[in-house]
Design an enzyme around this catalytic site. Sequence first.
Site, PDB file in Angstrom:
ATOM      1  N   SER A 133       3.491   1.259  -0.629  1.00 39.99           N
ATOM      2  CA  SER A 133       4.912   1.138  -0.955  1.00 39.99           C
ATOM      3  C   SER A 133       5.142   1.675  -2.364  1.00 39.99           C
ATOM      4  O   SER A 133       4.241   1.672  -3.198  1.00 39.99           O
ATOM      5  CB  SER A 133       5.343  -0.333  -0.891  1.00 39.99           C
ATOM      6  OG  SER A 133       6.599  -0.524  -1.502  1.00 39.99           O
ATOM      7  N   TYR A 146       3.787  -9.191  -3.427  1.00 38.74           N
ATOM      8  CA  TYR A 146       3.968  -7.981  -2.628  1.00 38.74           C
ATOM      9  C   TYR A 146       3.542  -6.731  -3.394  1.00 38.74           C
ATOM     10  O   TYR A 146       2.763  -5.913  -2.886  1.00 38.74           O
ATOM     11  CB  TYR A 146       5.430  -7.852  -2.197  1.00 38.74           C
ATOM     12  CG  TYR A 146       5.712  -6.622  -1.374  1.00 38.74           C
ATOM     13  CD1 TYR A 146       5.253  -6.523  -0.062  1.00 38.74           C
ATOM     14  CD2 TYR A 146       6.442  -5.547  -1.903  1.00 38.74           C
ATOM     15  CE1 TYR A 146       5.507  -5.387   0.706  1.00 38.74           C
ATOM     16  CE2 TYR A 146       6.698  -4.416  -1.140  1.00 38.74           C
ATOM     17  CZ  TYR A 146       6.223  -4.341   0.159  1.00 38.74           C
ATOM     18  OH  TYR A 146       6.466  -3.218   0.909  1.00 38.74           O
TER      19      TYR A 146
END
Length: 245
Positions: A133, A146
């Site tokens: 990501s 995350y």
Amino acid sequence: MAKTCLITGASSGLGKATASLYASKGWQVYAVARSADKLAELAAKHDNVKPVSLDVTDSVALASWATALPDGQTFDVVILNAGTCEYVDVADLDLAAFERTFAVNVQGVVCCTRYLLPLLNKGQRPTLAIVSSMSHFFPFTRAEAYGASKAAVAYFADSLRVDLADTDINVCLIEPGFIDTPLTRQNDFDMPFLMDVTVAANRILDGISAGKSRLRFPRRLSFILKTLSLLPYGLRNKLASKMRQ
């Protein structure tokens, strides 16, 4: 003979869209996820989709499944897409949230790599694609679990590429921005340059087909975040703190 790909996290979101796209192109698709009912729905729409109900963090089950595959079964493309996102509160860090996030986003990727790497179709320039990501480019509020997990998996992919440099295996690191999926729809903040999931799936298929080693999209968000990451450390931290407010 149709080419074969395996995609984890294929029951929803980006994984489902990518599995559907590969199937529509005539590929034999092994769709992996925990949700057997959602996989069944996907398989009902495509005769060339094989549903595989597995938890990517269960190394015993994954090893057993890989061992039970027919002799000679190989994959031309493996896309390790399964992931999760949990935001945390710095005043009371939820250790269980970190464990869950790292179990799927990092350990799940490592586990799948361990058992699927030997099944790549040697001699045909196979691809092992790992989805990270853009979140790890810049420190965002409440993203300690995350963002750290995605930074870890990005490093894993880059290091893996180094150790596989003498083979014909292409390691492709995929770093998307905000994609319109059930997971991102839970976010309670603005998501700049939000991309349609079908467009994102096409970026993945095209990039892998072109033999790319890194895919970042949308490009506008990538440019902004990479530029911010080049700022002096103190200035970057001040800016990140202001963005939190």
